[in-house]
Design an enzyme around this catalytic site. Structure first.
Site, PDB file in Angstrom:
ATOM      1  N   ALA A   1       0.857  -1.178   0.000  1.00 41.68           N
ATOM      2  CA  ALA A   1       0.000   0.000   0.000  1.00 41.68           C
ATOM      3  C   ALA A   1       0.893   1.229   0.000  1.00 41.68           C
ATOM      4  O   ALA A   1       2.035   1.179   0.467  1.00 41.68           O
ATOM      5  CB  ALA A   1      -0.886  -0.020   1.231  1.00 41.68           C
TER       6      ALA A   1
ATOM      7  N   GLY B  65       0.527  -5.137   0.967  1.00 47.41           N
ATOM      8  CA  GLY B  65      -0.658  -5.192   0.108  1.00 47.41           C
ATOM      9  C   GLY B  65      -0.366  -5.808  -1.250  1.00 47.41           C
ATOM     10  O   GLY B  65      -1.266  -6.371  -1.885  1.00 47.41           O
TER      11      GLY B  65
ATOM     12  N   GLU C 110      -0.672  -9.412  -0.673  1.00 45.94           N
ATOM     13  CA  GLU C 110      -2.099  -9.699  -0.463  1.00 45.94           C
ATOM     14  C   GLU C 110      -2.865  -9.653  -1.786  1.00 45.94           C
ATOM     15  O   GLU C 110      -3.759 -10.470  -2.027  1.00 45.94           O
ATOM     16  CB  GLU C 110      -2.678  -8.690   0.536  1.00 45.94           C
TER      17      GLU C 110
ATOM     18  N   GLU D 274       4.290  -5.325   7.310  1.00 42.64           N
ATOM     19  CA  GLU D 274       3.494  -4.273   7.966  1.00 42.64           C
ATOM     20  C   GLU D 274       3.888  -4.043   9.414  1.00 42.64           C
ATOM     21  O   GLU D 274       3.856  -2.916   9.912  1.00 42.64           O
ATOM     22  CB  GLU D 274       1.996  -4.635   7.908  1.00 42.64           C
TER      23      GLU D 274
HETATM   24  N1  CO8 Z   1       4.576   3.186  -0.607  1.00 42.66           N
HETATM   25  C1  CO8 Z   1       5.004   4.355  -1.122  1.00 42.66           C
HETATM   26  N2  CO8 Z   1       6.166   4.513  -1.773  1.00 42.66           N
HETATM   27  C2  CO8 Z   1       6.957   3.444  -1.894  1.00 42.66           C
HETATM   28  C3  CO8 Z   1       6.601   2.191  -1.386  1.00 42.66           C
HETATM   29  C4  CO8 Z   1       5.333   2.087  -0.702  1.00 42.66           C
HETATM   30  N3  CO8 Z   1       4.883   0.927  -0.210  1.00 42.66           N
HETATM   31  N4  CO8 Z   1       7.585   1.307  -1.646  1.00 42.66           N
HETATM   32  C5  CO8 Z   1       8.536   1.992  -2.319  1.00 42.66           C
HETATM   33  N5  CO8 Z   1       8.173   3.280  -2.460  1.00 42.66           N
HETATM   34  C6  CO8 Z   1       8.895   4.347  -3.132  1.00 42.66           C
HETATM   35  C7  CO8 Z   1      10.070   4.820  -2.300  1.00 42.66           C
HETATM   36  O1  CO8 Z   1       9.661   5.743  -1.325  1.00 42.66           O
HETATM   37  C8  CO8 Z   1      10.953   5.423  -3.365  1.00 42.66           C
HETATM   38  O2  CO8 Z   1      10.472   6.699  -3.689  1.00 42.66           O
HETATM   39  P1  CO8 Z   1      11.543   7.944  -3.851  1.00 42.66           P
HETATM   40  O3  CO8 Z   1      12.373   7.552  -5.036  1.00 42.66           O
HETATM   41  O4  CO8 Z   1      10.666   9.126  -4.086  1.00 42.66           O
HETATM   42  O5  CO8 Z   1      12.335   7.965  -2.594  1.00 42.66           O
HETATM   43  C9  CO8 Z   1      10.709   4.542  -4.588  1.00 42.66           C
HETATM   44  O6  CO8 Z   1       9.478   3.860  -4.326  1.00 42.66           O
HETATM   45  C10 CO8 Z   1      11.792   3.506  -4.781  1.00 42.66           C
HETATM   46  O7  CO8 Z   1      11.933   2.796  -3.573  1.00 42.66           O
HETATM   47  P2  CO8 Z   1      13.343   2.621  -2.812  1.00 42.66           P
HETATM   48  O8  CO8 Z   1      14.250   3.760  -3.125  1.00 42.66           O
HETATM   49  O9  CO8 Z   1      13.058   2.339  -1.386  1.00 42.66           O
HETATM   50  O10 CO8 Z   1      13.861   1.311  -3.581  1.00 42.66           O
HETATM   51  P3  CO8 Z   1      14.838   0.205  -3.004  1.00 42.66           P
HETATM   52  O11 CO8 Z   1      15.161  -0.657  -4.170  1.00 42.66           O
HETATM   53  O12 CO8 Z   1      15.951   0.801  -2.234  1.00 42.66           O
HETATM   54  O13 CO8 Z   1      13.938  -0.630  -1.947  1.00 42.66           O
HETATM   55  C11 CO8 Z   1      11.962  -1.754  -1.199  1.00 42.66           C
HETATM   56  C12 CO8 Z   1      12.823  -1.331  -2.400  1.00 42.66           C
HETATM   57  C13 CO8 Z   1      12.718  -2.767  -0.335  1.00 42.66           C
HETATM   58  C14 CO8 Z   1      10.714  -2.423  -1.766  1.00 42.66           C
HETATM   59  C15 CO8 Z   1      11.601  -0.537  -0.336  1.00 42.66           C
HETATM   60  O14 CO8 Z   1      11.102   0.475  -1.200  1.00 42.66           O
HETATM   61  C16 CO8 Z   1      10.559  -0.801   0.708  1.00 42.66           C
HETATM   62  O15 CO8 Z   1      10.867  -1.360   1.744  1.00 42.66           O
HETATM   63  N6  CO8 Z   1       9.292  -0.355   0.457  1.00 42.66           N
HETATM   64  C17 CO8 Z   1       8.221  -0.467   1.409  1.00 42.66           C
HETATM   65  C18 CO8 Z   1       7.725  -1.889   1.520  1.00 42.66           C
HETATM   66  C19 CO8 Z   1       6.622  -1.988   2.557  1.00 42.66           C
HETATM   67  O16 CO8 Z   1       6.795  -1.735   3.730  1.00 42.66           O
HETATM   68  N7  CO8 Z   1       5.398  -2.384   2.109  1.00 42.66           N
HETATM   69  C20 CO8 Z   1       4.269  -2.554   2.955  1.00 42.66           C
HETATM   70  C21 CO8 Z   1       3.438  -1.326   2.961  1.00 42.66           C
HETATM   71  S1  CO8 Z   1       2.123  -1.407   4.129  1.00 42.66           S
HETATM   72  C22 CO8 Z   1       0.930  -2.295   3.364  1.00 42.66           C
HETATM   73  O17 CO8 Z   1       1.080  -2.752   2.255  1.00 42.66           O
HETATM   74  C23 CO8 Z   1      -0.334  -2.484   4.121  1.00 42.66           C
HETATM   75  C24 CO8 Z   1      -1.368  -3.183   3.290  1.00 42.66           C
HETATM   76  C25 CO8 Z   1      -2.717  -2.865   3.807  1.00 42.66           C
HETATM   77  C26 CO8 Z   1      -3.806  -3.296   2.845  1.00 42.66           C
HETATM   78  C27 CO8 Z   1      -3.752  -2.615   1.501  1.00 42.66           C
HETATM   79  C28 CO8 Z   1      -4.462  -1.246   1.480  1.00 42.66           C
HETATM   80  C29 CO8 Z   1      -4.409  -0.556   0.145  1.00 42.66           C
END
Ligand code: CO8
Length: 258
Positions: A65, A109, A112, A132
Protein backbone atom coordinates in the site's frame (compact mmCIF):
# COMPACT_ATOMS: atom_id res chain seq x y z
CA UNK A 1 -11.28 3.26 -21.19
CA UNK A 2 -8.04 5.08 -20.44
CA UNK A 3 -6.25 4.47 -17.15
CA UNK A 4 -3.41 6.36 -15.47
CA UNK A 5 -1.99 3.77 -13.09
CA UNK A 6 -2.42 0.52 -15.01
CA UNK A 7 -1.86 -0.70 -18.57
CA UNK A 8 -4.14 -3.17 -20.27
CA UNK A 9 -3.52 -5.42 -23.24
CA UNK A 10 -5.58 -8.09 -24.95
CA UNK A 11 -3.99 -10.92 -26.92
CA UNK A 12 -6.62 -13.34 -28.22
CA UNK A 13 -8.61 -14.55 -25.23
CA UNK A 14 -6.02 -13.43 -22.68
CA UNK A 15 -6.15 -10.00 -21.02
CA UNK A 16 -3.09 -8.67 -19.22
CA UNK A 17 -3.29 -5.89 -16.64
CA UNK A 18 0.05 -4.31 -15.70
CA UNK A 19 0.32 -2.22 -12.55
CA UNK A 20 2.08 0.95 -13.63
CA UNK A 21 3.34 3.33 -10.95
CA UNK A 22 7.05 2.64 -11.52
CA UNK A 23 8.21 5.70 -9.57
CA UNK A 24 6.91 4.14 -6.33
CA UNK A 25 7.41 0.44 -7.22
CA UNK A 26 3.68 0.08 -7.96
CA UNK A 27 2.60 1.14 -4.48
CA UNK A 28 -1.15 0.66 -4.29
CA UNK A 29 -3.21 3.80 -3.84
CA UNK A 30 -6.94 4.36 -4.20
CA UNK A 31 -6.72 5.45 -7.82
CA UNK A 32 -4.81 2.32 -8.79
CA UNK A 33 -7.19 0.05 -6.92
CA UNK A 34 -10.22 1.80 -8.48
CA UNK A 35 -8.73 1.43 -11.96
CA UNK A 36 -7.71 -2.17 -11.33
CA UNK A 37 -11.21 -3.04 -10.14
CA UNK A 38 -12.78 -1.41 -13.20
CA UNK A 39 -10.41 -3.19 -15.61
CA UNK A 40 -10.90 -6.58 -13.94
CA UNK A 41 -14.68 -6.31 -13.97
CA UNK A 42 -14.58 -5.05 -17.57
CA UNK A 43 -12.62 -8.12 -18.72
CA UNK A 44 -14.80 -10.38 -16.59
CA UNK A 45 -17.85 -9.10 -18.47
CA UNK A 46 -16.18 -9.44 -21.89
CA UNK A 47 -17.26 -12.68 -23.60
CA UNK A 48 -14.08 -12.73 -25.67
CA UNK A 49 -11.79 -13.04 -22.63
CA UNK A 50 -11.12 -16.37 -20.95
CA UNK A 51 -8.25 -15.63 -18.56
CA UNK A 52 -6.73 -12.52 -16.98
CA UNK A 53 -3.09 -11.96 -15.98
CA UNK A 54 -2.20 -9.40 -13.33
CA UNK A 55 1.43 -8.34 -13.34
CA UNK A 56 3.79 -5.50 -12.45
CA UNK A 57 7.28 -4.51 -13.52
CA UNK A 58 10.44 -6.63 -13.42
CA UNK A 59 11.48 -4.85 -10.21
CA UNK A 60 8.13 -4.87 -8.43
CA UNK A 61 4.78 -6.54 -8.68
CA UNK A 62 3.76 -4.07 -5.95
CA UNK A 63 5.74 -2.82 -2.94
CA UNK A 64 2.58 -2.58 -0.86
CA UNK A 65 0.00 0.00 0.00
CA UNK A 66 1.14 3.55 -0.62
CA UNK A 67 2.82 4.46 2.66
CA UNK A 68 2.87 8.16 1.76
CA UNK A 69 -0.94 8.14 1.44
CA UNK A 70 -1.44 6.09 4.60
CA UNK A 71 1.00 7.95 6.82
CA UNK A 72 -1.41 10.82 7.43
CA UNK A 73 -4.47 8.70 8.22
CA UNK A 74 -5.95 8.50 11.69
CA UNK A 75 -8.44 6.03 13.10
CA UNK A 76 -11.43 8.07 11.89
CA UNK A 77 -10.15 8.15 8.30
CA UNK A 78 -9.62 4.42 8.03
CA UNK A 79 -12.55 3.21 10.14
CA UNK A 80 -15.21 5.71 9.12
CA UNK A 81 -14.34 5.47 5.42
CA UNK A 82 -13.66 1.73 5.62
CA UNK A 83 -10.18 2.07 4.13
CA UNK A 84 -9.23 -0.85 1.89
CA UNK A 85 -12.46 -2.80 1.58
CA UNK A 86 -14.14 -0.19 -0.64
CA UNK A 87 -12.09 -0.92 -3.74
CA UNK A 88 -10.47 -4.26 -2.89
CA UNK A 89 -13.72 -6.18 -2.95
CA UNK A 90 -14.02 -5.77 -6.74
CA UNK A 91 -11.26 -8.33 -7.26
CA UNK A 92 -13.22 -10.97 -5.42
CA UNK A 93 -16.18 -10.44 -7.75
CA UNK A 94 -14.20 -11.60 -10.80
CA UNK A 95 -15.45 -15.03 -11.84
CA UNK A 96 -12.93 -15.81 -14.59
CA UNK A 97 -9.47 -17.19 -13.72
CA UNK A 98 -6.93 -14.54 -12.70
CA UNK A 99 -3.20 -15.36 -12.58
CA UNK A 100 -0.74 -13.15 -10.69
CA UNK A 101 2.60 -13.03 -12.53
CA UNK A 102 5.01 -11.77 -9.88
CA UNK A 103 8.49 -10.45 -10.57
CA UNK A 104 10.49 -8.60 -7.94
CA UNK A 105 8.77 -7.28 -4.81
CA UNK A 106 5.32 -8.41 -3.70
CA UNK A 107 5.21 -6.81 -0.28
CA UNK A 108 2.41 -6.07 2.15
CA UNK A 109 -0.66 -5.19 0.11
CA UNK A 110 1.25 -6.37 -2.97
CA UNK A 111 1.55 -9.87 -1.54
CA UNK A 112 -2.10 -9.70 -0.46
CA UNK A 113 -3.15 -8.61 -3.94
CA UNK A 114 -1.26 -11.54 -5.47
CA UNK A 115 -2.95 -13.89 -2.98
CA UNK A 116 -6.37 -12.59 -4.04
CA UNK A 117 -5.66 -13.92 -7.52
CA UNK A 118 -6.45 -17.56 -8.28
CA UNK A 119 -2.85 -18.67 -8.58
CA UNK A 120 0.57 -17.04 -8.33
CA UNK A 121 3.36 -17.70 -10.80
CA UNK A 122 6.68 -16.08 -10.06
CA UNK A 123 9.97 -15.04 -11.55
CA UNK A 124 13.03 -16.44 -9.82
CA UNK A 125 13.65 -12.84 -8.67
CA UNK A 126 10.34 -12.60 -6.78
CA UNK A 127 10.34 -11.60 -3.13
CA UNK A 128 7.27 -11.92 -0.94
CA UNK A 129 6.76 -10.32 2.46
CA UNK A 130 4.20 -9.04 4.93
CA UNK A 131 6.38 -6.28 6.45
CA UNK A 132 3.49 -4.27 7.97
CA UNK A 133 4.59 -5.03 11.53
CA UNK A 134 7.65 -2.84 10.93
CA UNK A 135 5.32 0.09 10.19
CA UNK A 136 3.21 -0.40 13.30
CA UNK A 137 0.27 -1.98 11.49
CA UNK A 138 -0.84 -5.51 10.70
CA UNK A 139 -1.69 -6.82 7.22
CA UNK A 140 -5.07 -5.38 6.31
CA UNK A 141 -6.12 -6.92 3.00
CA UNK A 142 -6.23 -10.57 3.96
CA UNK A 143 -2.57 -11.32 4.73
CA UNK A 144 -3.19 -12.84 8.15
CA UNK A 145 -5.97 -15.02 6.70
CA UNK A 146 -4.82 -16.05 3.22
CA UNK A 147 -1.13 -16.55 4.03
CA UNK A 148 -1.68 -19.27 6.69
CA UNK A 149 -4.08 -21.03 4.33
CA UNK A 150 -1.43 -20.91 1.59
CA UNK A 151 1.78 -21.69 3.48
CA UNK A 152 0.94 -23.04 6.98
CA UNK A 153 0.51 -21.26 10.29
CA UNK A 154 4.17 -21.59 11.25
CA UNK A 155 5.45 -19.96 8.06
CA UNK A 156 2.75 -17.26 8.09
CA UNK A 157 3.58 -16.34 11.69
CA UNK A 158 7.29 -16.28 10.88
CA UNK A 159 6.70 -13.98 7.89
CA UNK A 160 4.16 -11.64 9.49
CA UNK A 161 6.00 -11.32 12.81
CA UNK A 162 9.45 -10.69 11.36
CA UNK A 163 8.41 -8.94 8.14
CA UNK A 164 11.25 -10.77 6.38
CA UNK A 165 11.34 -11.42 2.65
CA UNK A 166 10.75 -14.89 1.24
CA UNK A 167 12.36 -15.64 -2.11
CA UNK A 168 10.70 -17.42 -5.03
CA UNK A 169 12.21 -20.82 -4.23
CA UNK A 170 10.94 -20.71 -0.64
CA UNK A 171 7.56 -19.42 -1.83
CA UNK A 172 7.24 -22.34 -4.23
CA UNK A 173 8.36 -24.84 -1.58
CA UNK A 174 5.81 -23.38 0.81
CA UNK A 175 2.93 -23.60 -1.64
CA UNK A 176 2.35 -19.86 -2.09
CA UNK A 177 3.52 -20.01 -5.69
CA UNK A 178 2.51 -22.65 -8.23
CA UNK A 179 5.42 -22.29 -10.67
CA UNK A 180 8.70 -20.35 -10.93
CA UNK A 181 10.33 -19.20 -14.18
CA UNK A 182 13.53 -17.33 -15.04
CA UNK A 183 12.81 -13.59 -14.76
CA UNK A 184 13.18 -12.96 -18.50
CA UNK A 185 10.66 -15.70 -19.38
CA UNK A 186 7.97 -15.03 -16.78
CA UNK A 187 5.43 -13.15 -18.87
CA UNK A 188 5.90 -15.32 -21.95
CA UNK A 189 5.42 -18.49 -19.90
CA UNK A 190 2.43 -17.15 -17.97
CA UNK A 191 0.80 -15.98 -21.20
CA UNK A 192 1.18 -19.49 -22.63
CA UNK A 193 -0.49 -20.96 -19.54
CA UNK A 194 -3.21 -18.30 -19.59
CA UNK A 195 -3.93 -19.15 -23.23
CA UNK A 196 -4.19 -22.82 -22.32
CA UNK A 197 -6.72 -21.94 -19.59
CA UNK A 198 -8.59 -19.51 -21.85
CA UNK A 199 -9.02 -22.29 -24.41
CA UNK A 200 -10.82 -24.46 -21.85
CA UNK A 201 -14.61 -24.33 -21.82
CA UNK A 202 -15.27 -21.04 -20.00
CA UNK A 203 -18.26 -22.10 -17.91
CA UNK A 204 -16.36 -25.15 -16.70
CA UNK A 205 -13.27 -23.10 -15.84
CA UNK A 206 -15.48 -20.67 -13.90
CA UNK A 207 -17.01 -23.59 -12.01
CA UNK A 208 -13.54 -24.94 -11.17
CA UNK A 209 -12.66 -21.54 -9.73
CA UNK A 210 -15.89 -21.30 -7.77
CA UNK A 211 -15.50 -24.80 -6.35
CA UNK A 212 -11.84 -24.43 -5.36
CA UNK A 213 -12.57 -21.09 -3.72
CA UNK A 214 -15.42 -22.68 -1.78
CA UNK A 215 -12.83 -24.93 -0.12
CA UNK A 216 -11.61 -21.86 1.77
CA UNK A 217 -15.01 -20.65 2.88
CA UNK A 218 -16.83 -23.73 4.05
CA UNK A 219 -16.71 -27.11 5.80
CA UNK A 220 -15.49 -30.20 3.94
CA UNK A 221 -18.93 -31.79 3.70
CA UNK A 222 -20.56 -28.55 2.50
CA UNK A 223 -17.71 -28.10 0.02
CA UNK A 224 -18.09 -31.63 -1.31
CA UNK A 225 -21.84 -31.07 -1.67
CA UNK A 226 -21.25 -27.79 -3.52
CA UNK A 227 -18.70 -29.48 -5.80
CA UNK A 228 -21.14 -32.29 -6.59
CA UNK A 229 -23.90 -29.86 -7.57
CA UNK A 230 -21.53 -27.95 -9.86
CA UNK A 231 -20.30 -31.28 -11.26
CA UNK A 232 -23.93 -32.16 -12.04
CA UNK A 233 -24.41 -28.73 -13.61
CA UNK A 234 -21.58 -29.44 -16.08
CA UNK A 235 -23.79 -32.10 -17.66
CA UNK A 236 -26.23 -29.37 -18.70
CA UNK A 237 -23.62 -27.63 -20.84
CA UNK A 238 -22.97 -28.09 -24.55
CA UNK A 239 -19.25 -28.14 -23.79
CA UNK A 240 -19.59 -31.33 -21.72
CA UNK A 241 -21.28 -33.00 -24.71
CA UNK A 242 -18.60 -31.67 -27.06
CA UNK A 243 -15.66 -32.49 -24.76
CA UNK A 244 -16.72 -36.09 -24.28
CA UNK A 245 -17.74 -36.59 -27.94
CA UNK A 246 -14.38 -35.23 -29.08
CA UNK A 247 -12.56 -37.63 -26.77
CA UNK A 248 -14.56 -40.61 -28.09
CA UNK A 249 -14.03 -39.53 -31.70
CA UNK A 250 -10.31 -38.89 -31.09
CA UNK A 251 -10.46 -35.28 -32.33
CA UNK A 252 -9.80 -31.88 -30.74
CA UNK A 253 -12.84 -30.42 -28.98
CA UNK A 254 -14.48 -27.27 -30.31
CA UNK A 255 -15.89 -25.58 -27.26
CA UNK A 256 -18.57 -22.92 -27.61
CA UNK A 257 -18.64 -21.69 -23.99
CA UNK A 258 -22.23 -22.71 -23.70
N1 CO8 B 1 4.58 3.19 -0.61
C1 CO8 B 1 5.00 4.36 -1.12
N2 CO8 B 1 6.17 4.51 -1.77
C2 CO8 B 1 6.96 3.44 -1.89
C3 CO8 B 1 6.60 2.19 -1.39
C4 CO8 B 1 5.33 2.09 -0.70
N3 CO8 B 1 4.88 0.93 -0.21
N4 CO8 B 1 7.58 1.31 -1.65
C5 CO8 B 1 8.54 1.99 -2.32
N5 CO8 B 1 8.17 3.28 -2.46
C6 CO8 B 1 8.89 4.35 -3.13
C7 CO8 B 1 10.07 4.82 -2.30
O1 CO8 B 1 9.66 5.74 -1.33
C8 CO8 B 1 10.95 5.42 -3.36
O2 CO8 B 1 10.47 6.70 -3.69
P1 CO8 B 1 11.54 7.94 -3.85
O3 CO8 B 1 12.37 7.55 -5.04
O4 CO8 B 1 10.67 9.13 -4.09
O5 CO8 B 1 12.34 7.97 -2.59
C9 CO8 B 1 10.71 4.54 -4.59
O6 CO8 B 1 9.48 3.86 -4.33
C10 CO8 B 1 11.79 3.51 -4.78
O7 CO8 B 1 11.93 2.80 -3.57
P2 CO8 B 1 13.34 2.62 -2.81
O8 CO8 B 1 14.25 3.76 -3.12
O9 CO8 B 1 13.06 2.34 -1.39
O10 CO8 B 1 13.86 1.31 -3.58
P3 CO8 B 1 14.84 0.20 -3.00
O11 CO8 B 1 15.16 -0.66 -4.17
O12 CO8 B 1 15.95 0.80 -2.23
O13 CO8 B 1 13.94 -0.63 -1.95
C11 CO8 B 1 11.96 -1.75 -1.20
C12 CO8 B 1 12.82 -1.33 -2.40
C13 CO8 B 1 12.72 -2.77 -0.34
C14 CO8 B 1 10.71 -2.42 -1.77
C15 CO8 B 1 11.60 -0.54 -0.34
O14 CO8 B 1 11.10 0.48 -1.20
C16 CO8 B 1 10.56 -0.80 0.71
O15 CO8 B 1 10.87 -1.36 1.74
N6 CO8 B 1 9.29 -0.35 0.46
C17 CO8 B 1 8.22 -0.47 1.41
C18 CO8 B 1 7.73 -1.89 1.52
C19 CO8 B 1 6.62 -1.99 2.56
O16 CO8 B 1 6.79 -1.74 3.73
N7 CO8 B 1 5.40 -2.38 2.11
C20 CO8 B 1 4.27 -2.55 2.96
C21 CO8 B 1 3.44 -1.33 2.96
S1 CO8 B 1 2.12 -1.41 4.13
C22 CO8 B 1 0.93 -2.30 3.36
O17 CO8 B 1 1.08 -2.75 2.26
C23 CO8 B 1 -0.33 -2.48 4.12
C24 CO8 B 1 -1.37 -3.18 3.29
C25 CO8 B 1 -2.72 -2.87 3.81
C26 CO8 B 1 -3.81 -3.30 2.85
C27 CO8 B 1 -3.75 -2.61 1.50
C28 CO8 B 1 -4.46 -1.25 1.48
C29 CO8 B 1 -4.41 -0.56 0.15
Amino acid sequence: MSYKTILTEVDGKVATITLNRPEVLNALNDQLMDELGAALLGFDADDNIGCIILTGSEKAFAAGADIASMAKYGLKDVYRDDFITRNWEEIRKVRKPVIAAVSGYALGGGCELAMMCDTIMAADSAKFAQPEVKLGIIPGAGGTQRLPRAVSKAKAMDLALTGRMMDAAEAERSGLVSRVFPKADLLKEVKTIAKEIADMPLLTAMMVKEAVNAAYETTLSEGIHFERRLFHTCFGTNDQKEGMAAFMEKRPAKFTNS
